[in-house]
Design a protein around this motif. Structure first.
Motif, PDB file in Angstrom:
ATOM      1  N   ALA A 168      -0.988  -5.625 -11.881  1.00  0.00           N
ATOM      2  CA  ALA A 168      -0.610  -4.482 -12.721  1.00  0.00           C
ATOM      3  C   ALA A 168      -1.729  -3.450 -12.796  1.00  0.00           C
ATOM      4  CB  ALA A 168      -0.235  -4.965 -14.119  1.00  0.00           C
ATOM      5  N   ALA A 169      -2.962  -3.945 -12.901  1.00  0.00           N
ATOM      6  CA  ALA A 169      -4.098  -3.019 -12.956  1.00  0.00           C
ATOM      7  C   ALA A 169      -4.286  -2.303 -11.627  1.00  0.00           C
ATOM      8  CB  ALA A 169      -5.368  -3.781 -13.333  1.00  0.00           C
ATOM      9  N   TYR A 170      -3.996  -2.992 -10.530  1.00  0.00           N
ATOM     10  CA  TYR A 170      -4.153  -2.361  -9.210  1.00  0.00           C
ATOM     11  C   TYR A 170      -3.200  -1.192  -9.037  1.00  0.00           C
ATOM     12  CZ  TYR A 170      -4.133  -1.689  -4.167  1.00  0.00           C
ATOM     13  OH  TYR A 170      -4.187  -1.131  -2.915  1.00  0.00           O
ATOM     14  N   LEU A 171      -2.024  -1.274  -9.655  1.00  0.00           N
ATOM     15  CA  LEU A 171      -1.051  -0.177  -9.545  1.00  0.00           C
ATOM     16  C   LEU A 171      -1.572   1.118 -10.151  1.00  0.00           C
ATOM     17  CD1 LEU A 171       2.339  -1.972 -10.322  1.00  0.00           C
ATOM     18  CD2 LEU A 171       1.243  -1.572  -8.105  1.00  0.00           C
ATOM     19  N   LEU A 172      -2.623   1.033 -10.957  1.00  0.00           N
ATOM     20  CA  LEU A 172      -3.237   2.226 -11.541  1.00  0.00           C
ATOM     21  C   LEU A 172      -4.516   2.636 -10.825  1.00  0.00           C
ATOM     22  CD1 LEU A 172      -2.825   1.307 -15.330  1.00  0.00           C
ATOM     23  CD2 LEU A 172      -1.283   2.686 -13.901  1.00  0.00           C
ATOM     24  N   GLU A 173      -4.899   1.852  -9.811  1.00  0.00           N
ATOM     25  CA  GLU A 173      -6.125   2.130  -9.084  1.00  0.00           C
ATOM     26  C   GLU A 173      -5.940   3.293  -8.091  1.00  0.00           C
ATOM     27  OE1 GLU A 173      -9.240   0.992  -9.100  1.00  0.00           O
ATOM     28  OE2 GLU A 173      -8.906  -0.394 -10.783  1.00  0.00           O
ATOM     29  N   PRO A 174      -6.969   4.130  -7.907  1.00  0.00           N
ATOM     30  CA  PRO A 174      -6.889   5.192  -6.895  1.00  0.00           C
ATOM     31  C   PRO A 174      -6.613   4.658  -5.495  1.00  0.00           C
ATOM     32  CG  PRO A 174      -8.756   5.583  -8.356  1.00  0.00           C
ATOM     33  CD  PRO A 174      -8.231   4.214  -8.697  1.00  0.00           C
ATOM     34  N   ASP A 175      -7.092   3.445  -5.189  1.00  0.00           N
ATOM     35  CA  ASP A 175      -6.876   2.865  -3.860  1.00  0.00           C
ATOM     36  C   ASP A 175      -5.389   2.755  -3.540  1.00  0.00           C
ATOM     37  OD1 ASP A 175      -8.117   1.174  -1.481  1.00  0.00           O
ATOM     38  OD2 ASP A 175      -6.441  -0.015  -2.279  1.00  0.00           O
ATOM     39  N   PHE A 176      -4.601   2.295  -4.513  1.00  0.00           N
ATOM     40  CA  PHE A 176      -3.159   2.133  -4.299  1.00  0.00           C
ATOM     41  C   PHE A 176      -2.486   3.481  -4.083  1.00  0.00           C
ATOM     42  CE2 PHE A 176       1.155   1.982  -6.196  1.00  0.00           C
ATOM     43  CZ  PHE A 176       1.756   1.150  -5.255  1.00  0.00           C
ATOM     44  N   TRP A 177      -2.809   4.444  -4.946  1.00  0.00           N
ATOM     45  CA  TRP A 177      -2.137   5.731  -4.842  1.00  0.00           C
ATOM     46  C   TRP A 177      -2.654   6.571  -3.678  1.00  0.00           C
ATOM     47  CZ3 TRP A 177       2.362   6.500  -6.692  1.00  0.00           C
ATOM     48  CH2 TRP A 177       2.789   5.723  -7.775  1.00  0.00           C
ATOM     49  N   ASN A 178      -3.898   6.365  -3.285  1.00  0.00           N
ATOM     50  CA  ASN A 178      -4.389   7.038  -2.078  1.00  0.00           C
ATOM     51  C   ASN A 178      -3.634   6.547  -0.848  1.00  0.00           C
ATOM     52  OD1 ASN A 178      -6.270   8.619  -0.439  1.00  0.00           O
ATOM     53  ND2 ASN A 178      -7.125   6.644   0.169  1.00  0.00           N
ATOM     54  N   ARG A 179      -3.462   5.220  -0.744  1.00  0.00           N
ATOM     55  CA  ARG A 179      -2.702   4.660   0.382  1.00  0.00           C
ATOM     56  C   ARG A 179      -1.254   5.163   0.370  1.00  0.00           C
ATOM     57  NH1 ARG A 179      -4.438   0.225   3.216  1.00  0.00           N
ATOM     58  NH2 ARG A 179      -6.428  -0.709   2.645  1.00  0.00           N
ATOM     59  N   THR A 180      -0.679   5.227  -0.828  1.00  0.00           N
ATOM     60  CA  THR A 180       0.722   5.618  -0.953  1.00  0.00           C
ATOM     61  C   THR A 180       0.937   7.092  -0.648  1.00  0.00           C
ATOM     62  OG1 THR A 180       1.210   3.883  -2.577  1.00  0.00           O
ATOM     63  CG2 THR A 180       2.642   5.817  -2.575  1.00  0.00           C
ATOM     64  N   LEU A 181       0.173   7.949  -1.313  1.00  0.00           N
ATOM     65  CA  LEU A 181       0.422   9.388  -1.215  1.00  0.00           C
ATOM     66  C   LEU A 181       0.018   9.974   0.127  1.00  0.00           C
ATOM     67  CD1 LEU A 181      -0.623  10.427  -4.824  1.00  0.00           C
ATOM     68  CD2 LEU A 181       1.686  10.261  -3.892  1.00  0.00           C
ATOM     69  N   GLN A 182      -0.984   9.392   0.806  1.00  0.00           N
ATOM     70  CA  GLN A 182      -1.352   9.928   2.107  1.00  0.00           C
ATOM     71  C   GLN A 182      -0.241   9.685   3.126  1.00  0.00           C
ATOM     72  OE1 GLN A 182      -4.736   8.115   4.008  1.00  0.00           O
ATOM     73  NE2 GLN A 182      -4.185   6.049   3.341  1.00  0.00           N
ATOM     74  N   ASN A 183       0.564   8.649   2.919  1.00  0.00           N
ATOM     75  CA  ASN A 183       1.707   8.414   3.789  1.00  0.00           C
ATOM     76  C   ASN A 183       2.911   9.259   3.376  1.00  0.00           C
ATOM     77  OD1 ASN A 183       1.268   6.008   5.820  1.00  0.00           O
ATOM     78  ND2 ASN A 183       0.163   5.497   3.971  1.00  0.00           N
ATOM     79  N   TRP A 184       3.134   9.379   2.076  1.00  0.00           N
ATOM     80  CA  TRP A 184       4.265  10.178   1.618  1.00  0.00           C
ATOM     81  C   TRP A 184       4.143  11.622   2.070  1.00  0.00           C
ATOM     82  CZ3 TRP A 184       5.475   8.631  -4.180  1.00  0.00           C
ATOM     83  CH2 TRP A 184       5.912   7.301  -4.202  1.00  0.00           C
ATOM     84  N   GLN A 185       2.967  12.208   1.908  1.00  0.00           N
ATOM     85  CA  GLN A 185       2.843  13.631   2.242  1.00  0.00           C
ATOM     86  C   GLN A 185       3.062  13.891   3.724  1.00  0.00           C
ATOM     87  OE1 GLN A 185       0.210  15.027   4.094  1.00  0.00           O
ATOM     88  NE2 GLN A 185      -1.135  13.245   4.255  1.00  0.00           N
ATOM     89  N   SER A 186       2.634  12.951   4.577  1.00  0.00           N
ATOM     90  CA  SER A 186       2.819  13.159   6.015  1.00  0.00           C
ATOM     91  C   SER A 186       4.285  13.044   6.410  1.00  0.00           C
ATOM     92  CB  SER A 186       1.962  12.160   6.805  1.00  0.00           C
ATOM     93  OG  SER A 186       2.374  10.822   6.566  1.00  0.00           O
ATOM     94  N   GLU A 187       5.001  12.089   5.799  1.00  0.00           N
ATOM     95  CA  GLU A 187       6.420  11.919   6.120  1.00  0.00           C
ATOM     96  C   GLU A 187       7.244  13.103   5.619  1.00  0.00           C
ATOM     97  OE1 GLU A 187       7.225   9.687   8.100  1.00  0.00           O
ATOM     98  OE2 GLU A 187       5.458   8.412   7.974  1.00  0.00           O
ATOM     99  N   LEU A 188       6.954  13.570   4.427  1.00  0.00           N
ATOM    100  CA  LEU A 188       7.692  14.705   3.882  1.00  0.00           C
ATOM    101  C   LEU A 188       7.413  15.983   4.670  1.00  0.00           C
ATOM    102  CD1 LEU A 188       7.227  13.943   0.080  1.00  0.00           C
ATOM    103  CD2 LEU A 188       9.242  13.516   1.506  1.00  0.00           C
TER     104      LEU A 188
END
Length: 223
Positions: A168-188
């Motif tokens: 649960a704490a990892y879901l708030l970590e920058p590492d998780f959202w950096n991995r997630t958003l760098q892929n989302w922005q490229s696909e969009l």
């Protein structure tokens, strides 16, 4: 040979996927071991790397973004249109369309899938089955990314003599959202580029393009 030709698009993409996955495995293994040596740790075998959280999170984070891309594109193109793009429906077709247009219920033909002719919930599920499956795979891949990601993150934390974190704490970590958003922005960005560039550019013979001589403003026409 005819069967191979009839399924050539899916077969070629399946083969390219496997080749890319194998290439990622070897390249990722080499990179992982280089980091191990830099940190004063022993290298690991290929088999150990393939079952590691580091490899799993790298794979899962790409899969979830791809399926998010397709899920959003499938759902949004029901209602949204883009004038001049073959990736859009004709401007007057926005929405769910009629049963006649969709060939369902009493308008289904003998060759229609069974659930396209079925009443009630089965028709409702089948009518949205592509979006449902894409959405479910996205959620499962994103969940897999988070589980593998927290394991890989905690391995780094322990190697640096820092405390591990909970899922649960990892879901708030920058590492998780950096991995997630760098892929989302490229696909969009890729989807937006296809939608916009296909208004003005052509690829002769491709169903992702309008016929070469079609006017830029014509919408929903494939070559």
């Amino acid at each position: 040979m005819r069967r191979l030709r009839d399924h050539s698009l899916g077969s070629v993409f399946g083969l390219l996927f496997l080749l890319a996955l194998v290439g990622q495995a070897f390249a990722g293994h080499a990179d992982f071991n280089a980091q191990q040596l830099t940190n004063g740790l022993p290298p690991v075998s290929l088999g150990r790397y393939l079952t590691s959280a580091s490899f799993a999170v790298d794979v899962a984070e790409n899969w979830q973004s791809e399926y998010l891309q397709f899920f959003l594109f499938i759902i949004l193109t029901v209602w949204l249109v883009q004038k001049g793009s073959p990736e859009s429906k004709p401007l007057d077709k926005a929405g769910l369309e009629s049963d006649r247009d969709q060939h369902v219920g009493q308008h289904a033909s003998a060759a229609s899938p069974a659930w396209a002719k079925a009443p009630g919930w089965r028709l409702g599920v089948y009518s949205n089955s592509l979006g449902i499956v894409m959405g479910v795979v996205f959620v499962l891949a994103w969940l897999a990314q988070s589980v593998a990601g927290v394991a890989a993150y905690n391995e780094r934390q322990l190697s640096q003599l820092q405390d591990p974190v909970s899922w649960a704490a990892y879901l708030l970590e920058p590492d998780f959202w950096n991995r997630t958003l760098q892929n989302w922005q490229s696909e969009l960005l890729a989807v937006a580029s296809m939608v916009i560039l296909s208004i003005y550019l052509r690829q002769r013979g491709s169903p992702e393009s309008k016929p070469v001589g079609t006017a830029h403003g014509v919408t929903g026409v494939e070559g």
